[in-house]
Write a protein that holds these residues in place. Structure first.
Motif, PDB file in Angstrom:
ATOM      1  N   SER A 108       0.834  -1.209   0.000  1.00 39.81           N
ATOM      2  CA  SER A 108       0.000   0.000   0.000  1.00 39.81           C
ATOM      3  C   SER A 108       0.872   1.265   0.000  1.00 39.81           C
ATOM      4  CB  SER A 108      -0.929   0.023   1.221  1.00 39.81           C
ATOM      5  OG  SER A 108      -1.597  -1.199   1.350  1.00 39.81           O
ATOM      6  N   GLY A 109       1.917   1.246  -0.816  1.00 36.60           N
ATOM      7  CA  GLY A 109       2.787   2.417  -0.970  1.00 36.60           C
ATOM      8  C   GLY A 109       3.838   2.565   0.112  1.00 36.60           C
ATOM      9  N   GLN A 110       3.791   1.735   1.141  1.00 36.64           N
ATOM     10  CA  GLN A 110       4.783   1.846   2.219  1.00 36.64           C
ATOM     11  C   GLN A 110       5.883   0.800   2.036  1.00 36.64           C
ATOM     12  OE1 GLN A 110       2.284   1.951   5.920  1.00 36.64           O
ATOM     13  NE2 GLN A 110       3.697   3.659   6.302  1.00 36.64           N
ATOM     14  N   THR A 111       7.116   1.266   2.077  1.00 31.33           N
ATOM     15  CA  THR A 111       8.234   0.336   1.873  1.00 31.33           C
ATOM     16  C   THR A 111       8.404  -0.566   3.090  1.00 31.33           C
ATOM     17  OG1 THR A 111       9.340   1.935   0.463  1.00 31.33           O
ATOM     18  CG2 THR A 111      10.720   0.202   1.407  1.00 31.33           C
ATOM     19  N   LEU A 112       8.434  -1.860   2.835  1.00 30.51           N
ATOM     20  CA  LEU A 112       8.663  -2.840   3.913  1.00 30.51           C
ATOM     21  C   LEU A 112      10.116  -3.297   3.934  1.00 30.51           C
ATOM     22  CD1 LEU A 112       5.574  -5.193   3.387  1.00 30.51           C
ATOM     23  CD2 LEU A 112       5.769  -3.314   5.007  1.00 30.51           C
ATOM     24  N   LEU A 113      10.634  -3.545   2.751  1.00 30.25           N
ATOM     25  CA  LEU A 113      11.992  -4.123   2.657  1.00 30.25           C
ATOM     26  C   LEU A 113      12.748  -3.482   1.506  1.00 30.25           C
ATOM     27  CD1 LEU A 113      10.835  -7.848   2.878  1.00 30.25           C
ATOM     28  CD2 LEU A 113      12.129  -6.681   4.663  1.00 30.25           C
ATOM     29  N   ARG A 114      14.038  -3.331   1.718  1.00 26.89           N
ATOM     30  CA  ARG A 114      14.895  -2.854   0.619  1.00 26.89           C
ATOM     31  C   ARG A 114      16.267  -3.499   0.811  1.00 26.89           C
ATOM     32  NH1 ARG A 114      14.798   2.647   1.071  1.00 26.89           N
ATOM     33  NH2 ARG A 114      13.043   2.868  -0.343  1.00 26.89           N
ATOM     34  N   ALA A 115      16.774  -4.118  -0.230  1.00 29.82           N
ATOM     35  CA  ALA A 115      18.096  -4.762  -0.134  1.00 29.82           C
ATOM     36  C   ALA A 115      18.721  -4.873  -1.516  1.00 29.82           C
ATOM     37  CB  ALA A 115      17.967  -6.154   0.479  1.00 29.82           C
ATOM     38  N   THR A 116      20.032  -5.013  -1.515  1.00 27.29           N
ATOM     39  CA  THR A 116      20.765  -5.191  -2.778  1.00 27.29           C
ATOM     40  C   THR A 116      21.146  -6.656  -2.928  1.00 27.29           C
ATOM     41  OG1 THR A 116      21.644  -2.963  -2.624  1.00 27.29           O
ATOM     42  CG2 THR A 116      22.826  -4.484  -4.053  1.00 27.29           C
ATOM     43  N   TYR A 117      20.883  -7.181  -4.097  1.00 23.29           N
ATOM     44  CA  TYR A 117      21.263  -8.570  -4.389  1.00 23.29           C
ATOM     45  C   TYR A 117      22.053  -8.617  -5.690  1.00 23.29           C
ATOM     46  CZ  TYR A 117      18.198 -10.650  -0.869  1.00 23.29           C
ATOM     47  OH  TYR A 117      17.624 -11.043   0.315  1.00 23.29           O
ATOM     48  N   GLY A 118      22.948  -9.570  -5.764  1.00 19.67           N
ATOM     49  CA  GLY A 118      23.597  -9.853  -7.036  1.00 19.67           C
ATOM     50  C   GLY A 118      22.748 -10.844  -7.800  1.00 19.67           C
ATOM     51  N   ILE A 119      22.573 -10.599  -9.090  1.00 19.34           N
ATOM     52  CA  ILE A 119      21.816 -11.528  -9.929  1.00 19.34           C
ATOM     53  C   ILE A 119      22.786 -12.063 -10.977  1.00 19.34           C
ATOM     54  CG2 ILE A 119      19.890 -11.724 -11.569  1.00 19.34           C
ATOM     55  CD1 ILE A 119      18.912 -11.188  -8.730  1.00 19.34           C
ATOM     56  N   GLY A 120      23.066 -13.356 -10.892  1.00 17.50           N
ATOM     57  CA  GLY A 120      24.074 -13.962 -11.767  1.00 17.50           C
ATOM     58  C   GLY A 120      23.523 -14.290 -13.139  1.00 17.50           C
ATOM     59  N   ALA A 121      24.385 -14.201 -14.137  1.00 17.71           N
ATOM     60  CA  ALA A 121      23.974 -14.482 -15.512  1.00 17.71           C
ATOM     61  C   ALA A 121      23.461 -15.911 -15.649  1.00 17.71           C
ATOM     62  CB  ALA A 121      25.160 -14.269 -16.444  1.00 17.71           C
ATOM     63  N   SER A 122      22.462 -16.079 -16.486  1.00 19.45           N
ATOM     64  CA  SER A 122      21.914 -17.401 -16.864  1.00 19.45           C
ATOM     65  C   SER A 122      21.275 -18.161 -15.712  1.00 19.45           C
ATOM     66  CB  SER A 122      23.001 -18.304 -17.468  1.00 19.45           C
ATOM     67  OG  SER A 122      23.778 -17.591 -18.375  1.00 19.45           O
ATOM     68  N   ASP A 123      21.135 -17.526 -14.558  1.00 23.61           N
ATOM     69  CA  ASP A 123      20.600 -18.255 -13.412  1.00 23.61           C
ATOM     70  C   ASP A 123      19.100 -18.042 -13.252  1.00 23.61           C
ATOM     71  OD1 ASP A 123      21.642 -20.097 -11.697  1.00 23.61           O
ATOM     72  OD2 ASP A 123      23.077 -18.708 -10.817  1.00 23.61           O
ATOM     73  N   ARG A 124      18.483 -18.863 -12.404  1.00 27.90           N
ATOM     74  CA  ARG A 124      17.059 -18.720 -12.116  1.00 27.90           C
ATOM     75  C   ARG A 124      16.867 -18.591 -10.624  1.00 27.90           C
ATOM     76  NH1 ARG A 124      12.993 -22.304 -15.715  1.00 27.90           N
ATOM     77  NH2 ARG A 124      13.322 -21.112 -17.626  1.00 27.90           N
ATOM     78  N   TYR A 125      16.078 -17.608 -10.214  1.00 31.06           N
ATOM     79  CA  TYR A 125      15.889 -17.352  -8.794  1.00 31.06           C
ATOM     80  C   TYR A 125      14.412 -17.188  -8.470  1.00 31.06           C
ATOM     81  CZ  TYR A 125      20.813 -15.828  -9.105  1.00 31.06           C
ATOM     82  OH  TYR A 125      22.161 -15.745  -9.327  1.00 31.06           O
ATOM     83  N   THR A 126      14.066 -17.518  -7.215  1.00 30.36           N
ATOM     84  CA  THR A 126      12.756 -17.153  -6.661  1.00 30.36           C
ATOM     85  C   THR A 126      13.008 -16.276  -5.447  1.00 30.36           C
ATOM     86  OG1 THR A 126      11.746 -19.218  -7.383  1.00 30.36           O
ATOM     87  CG2 THR A 126      10.616 -18.016  -5.634  1.00 30.36           C
ATOM     88  N   LEU A 127      12.380 -15.098  -5.454  1.00 28.90           N
ATOM     89  CA  LEU A 127      12.485 -14.207  -4.298  1.00 28.90           C
ATOM     90  C   LEU A 127      11.283 -14.503  -3.395  1.00 28.90           C
ATOM     91  CD1 LEU A 127      13.944 -11.656  -3.045  1.00 28.90           C
ATOM     92  CD2 LEU A 127      12.134 -10.328  -4.137  1.00 28.90           C
ATOM     93  N   ALA A 128      11.538 -15.025  -2.202  1.00 28.71           N
ATOM     94  CA  ALA A 128      10.440 -15.370  -1.287  1.00 28.71           C
ATOM     95  C   ALA A 128      10.232 -14.230  -0.298  1.00 28.71           C
ATOM     96  CB  ALA A 128      10.771 -16.659  -0.547  1.00 28.71           C
ATOM     97  N   LEU A 129       8.980 -13.759  -0.191  1.00 28.60           N
ATOM     98  CA  LEU A 129       8.633 -12.693   0.756  1.00 28.60           C
ATOM     99  C   LEU A 129       7.797 -13.314   1.868  1.00 28.60           C
ATOM    100  CD1 LEU A 129       7.396 -10.146  -1.952  1.00 28.60           C
ATOM    101  CD2 LEU A 129       9.705 -10.392  -1.040  1.00 28.60           C
ATOM    102  N   PHE A 130       8.181 -13.093   3.111  1.00 28.33           N
ATOM    103  CA  PHE A 130       7.458 -13.734   4.216  1.00 28.33           C
ATOM    104  C   PHE A 130       7.512 -12.875   5.467  1.00 28.33           C
ATOM    105  CE2 PHE A 130      11.362 -15.201   6.336  1.00 28.33           C
ATOM    106  CZ  PHE A 130      12.264 -15.187   5.284  1.00 28.33           C
ATOM    107  N   GLY A 131       6.752 -13.288   6.471  1.00 31.46           N
ATOM    108  CA  GLY A 131       6.653 -12.515   7.718  1.00 31.46           C
ATOM    109  C   GLY A 131       5.270 -11.869   7.800  1.00 31.46           C
TER     110      GLY A 131
END
Lengths: 275, 423
Positions: A108-131
């Motif tokens: 609802s427009g309010q920031t909950l989380l902010r972080a920097t991640y490296g995203i590697g070439a040719s890889d597949r990721y799932t970002l899980a949000l919880f809490g």
């Protein structure tokens, strides 16, 4: 130096003299193997291409809806929407060129989380949000223990963090020499006691793990598994069951979501591999 | 302080055994543990831990030459008339070696099982099998076969350097943080504390002092150059392998991180090569550690600091009970322990030991005392960090280690007294 090593190899003890031909044969075999591997490696290195990564989002935070933005750290590109999801849903994969990204999660427009991640070439990721989203959320709210665990434990540290919002990036490919399908189990139901999770096939348990919030198992071999059963530890009757349709040499992530004290029923979200 | 007898090990053999003792098992298990903590600064973690190893090598060589005595920290403490401390430290050191062997057996099981595509039961079975095999070989009196070790070390170093170089050729800094949050530079200090165990191997050579030809000329340059070389190899492999596999993969599959990196380079062939290297390296490392630990146990028992039970020898003049007991304990830990816990517990023991040896050197070195003092300071700092890390993340492990340390320091004299009274 080489001469000295060779001198050492002129073995003195009778038992060693017997070993010598074996060592020589083993040495020749190892050298051959090594040269072949180095040549293959050089060829692969030359042929390596920088394909973009694929990233999807699993929304397991009981909240009306969450928006995830990604912004590359290099250049001046604006943030783009990576996913806009309701509770217990999984986005499609989005292509992201390799690089460092700032990922921002807002409700609802309010920031909950902010972080920097490296995203590697040719890889597949799932970002899980919880809490659980607090009434007046602050970006990256952390308890003192969660901070300490983060500082000392790094990537491996899993903190309950007072059930405050968290995110974690999971790699969707796990290297294995086995043909068997693999399953990774993850307990992401805040406030819910540790759960006994069992992969079953032909009415018997094949692999069982007890996990506490917010922990994940390693990739478990799941040959022949057709059903997932989740129970309280020591209880024979499962709370939730989920049929599984697993494919060879793929990794399926099973997220167990829910809320504390029955506020949200336990639910299973399957993050299955896509072609 | 008697005149040492003329040994057989020249510079190259001494160098190879020192380097092999370190590389033998260290990097195969440490990479995933350190990347989890230090992420893109893992190479710096290896350098920080390496500085302690380097100062310790300097101190070990100086003290061994001064006292003309093999036997490492235990003998050095005895020579300076700290017999009680020597007894306590020997107990801790033996636990450290058992933990180290369990890490190597764990690594052996995981690398071989990964190549076979086998599950956790096979992994455990392989860890037990390698320990059983090496216990058997030691009981037969095979002992440490330097020539075989040198061949293994050479192959091992070539494979590791090859992997590091191939990774560096693919230069891609994003891979160092792929799938994880980058860490600030201080993470390198925590990483150094976690994987210190990967440098402990060189000091096994202290037990072979009598076997070294002209040790006063050879030991110091061989140890120092070996440690320096291994620091460079570790730093190169940590960057190269992570660039190949990606940080998150190295952390997720830390048990077989180097095989996963090798698979990126050369597919199944890469896995096969790395498995052969890891299998031989860990087996050789278990063998030399078991041999030296049993020898140390017998020596400590001769001195009345361990029960007489450990003095028993078989027909091959091997301290059979020590070999079986220590080997079986290592096998058990390999089966029930987790990688990070075993590596970190062993690291703490060796940080304490190396800090002690550096401290002894500060008391006797005529000049350049800043070298061991640097080792003491860094070892103390990272040991504190490691204790804090264990207190937060693995309190049971820290409690067990603290309990054993208390037993070694306070309970040991009472136990030994009672045993002597019963004799």
């Amino acid at each position: 130096m080489i001469r000295s090593v060779l001198n050492r190899l002129r073995l003195h003890r009778p038992s060693l003299r017997r070993l010598n031909p074996l060592v020589r044969r083993l040495g020749r075999f190892s050298w051959g193997l090594l040269c072949a591997a180095l040549l293959a490696g050089l060829w692969q290195t030359a042929a390596a291409a920088q394909a973009p990564a694929q990233v999807r989002v699993a929304q397991l935070m009981p909240a009306a809806g969450l928006t995830v933005h990604s912004q590359p750290q290099a250049g001046n590109a604006d943030p783009t929407v990576l996913a806009d999801l309701s509770y217990q849903s999984l986005s499609d994969y989005q292509a992201l060129p390799a690089g460092r990204y700032t990922l921002t999660v807002a409700s609802s427009g309010q920031t909950l989380l902010r972080a920097t991640y490296g995203i590697g070439a040719s890889d597949r990721y799932t970002l899980a949000l919880f809490g659980l989203v607090p009434e007046s959320p602050q970006p990256n709210s952390r308890t003192a223990m969660a901070r300490l665990k983060g500082i000392l434990g790094g990537v491996d540290a899993h903190a309950v963090n007072g059930y405050l919002p968290q995110m974690t990036l999971l790699r969707d490919r796990v290297s294995s020499q086995s043909q068997a399908p693999q399953v990774r189990l993850m307990h992401l139901a805040p406030g819910v006691v540790p759960l006994a999770m069992s992969l079953e096939g032909d009415s018997k348990s094949l692999v069982a793990k007890t996990l506490a919030y917010p922990n994940a198992s390693e990739a478990l071999p799941a040959e022949g598994a057709t059903r997932l059963a989740i129970a309280l530890p020591g209880q024979p009757t499962p709370l939730v069951t989920q049929p599984l349709d697993l494919k060879a040499q793929t990794l399926t992530t099973v997220f167990v979501a829910g809320g504390p004290a029955g506020s949200q029923p336990l639910a299973v979200v399957l993050a299955q591999p896509t072609p | 302080m008697g005149q040492t007898k003329q040994g057989q090990l020249g510079f190259a053999a001494t160098w190879a055994l020192a380097a092999g003792g370190m590389v033998g098992g260290g990097i195969y298990t440490a990479l995933g543990v350190v990347v989890a903590v230090a992420v893109q600064w893992s190479w710096l973690s290896f350098i920080i831990a390496g500085i302690v190893a380097l100062t310790s090598a300097y101190s070990y060589a100086f003290l061994a030459n001064r006292f003309e005595q093999g036997g490492g920290a235990f003998e050095f403490l005895r020579e300076i008339h700290r017999k009680g401390v020597a007894g306590s430290l020997s107990w801790m050191l033996i636990v450290g070696y058992v933990l180290t062997m369990s890490v190597y057996a764990y690594a052996f099981g995981h690398y071989v099982a990964f190549a076979l595509g086998a599950g956790p039961w096979v992994t455990r079975g392989l860890a037990i099998a390698i320990m059983a095999l090496l216990i058997g070989l030691n009981l037969m009196g095979t002992g440490k076969t330097s020539s075989v070790e040198i061949v293994i070390v050479a192959g091992n170093l070539i494979i590791l350097i090859g992997l590091g170089v191939l990774g560096l050729l693919r230069w891609d800094p994003v891979q160092l943080v792929a799938g994880v949050e980058p860490r600030p530079i201080w993470g390198a200090g925590i990483g150094a504390a976690s994987i210190f165990m990967s440098y402990e191997g060189f000091q096994l050579l202290a037990y072979e002092y009598d076997e070294i030809k002209r040790p006063k000329q050879i030991l110091k340059p061989a140890l120092l150059s070996a440690v320096l070389f291994v620091i460079l190899v570790y730093a190169a492999v940590s960057v190269g392998a992570t660039m190949l596999a990606g940080a998150l993969t190295v952390v997720d599959q830390k048990q077989v991180a180097l095989s996963v990196a090798a698979e990126v380079v050369a597919g199944r062939l890469g896995v096969l090569v790395m498995t052969v290297a890891a299998g031989f390296a860990t087996a050789a490392a278990i063998n030399s550690t078991l041999f030296s630990t049993a020898k140390l146990s017998r020596r400590v028992a001769d001195d009345g600091e361990l029960p007489r039970w450990f003095k028993h020898r078989n027909s091959q003049d091997v301290p059979d009970r020590a070999v079986i007991f220590l080997g079986a304990l290592a096998a058990l830990l390999a089966v029930i322990g987790s990688l990070s816990t075993l590596v970190e517990a062993a690291s703490l023991v060796f940080l304490f030991t190396f800090g002690t040896v550096n401290w002894i050197a500060t008391q006797y070195l005529p000049r350049h005392r800043w070298i061991p003092w640097t080792g003491v300071a860094i070892a103390a700092a990272i040991a504190l960090v490691l204790m804090l890390r264990l207190a937060i993340l693995a309190p049971l492990t820290l409690a067990l280690l603290a309990g054993f340390a208390a037993l070694a320091m306070v309970g040991r004299p009472m136990i030994l007294k009672r045993l002597k009274a019963n004799d």
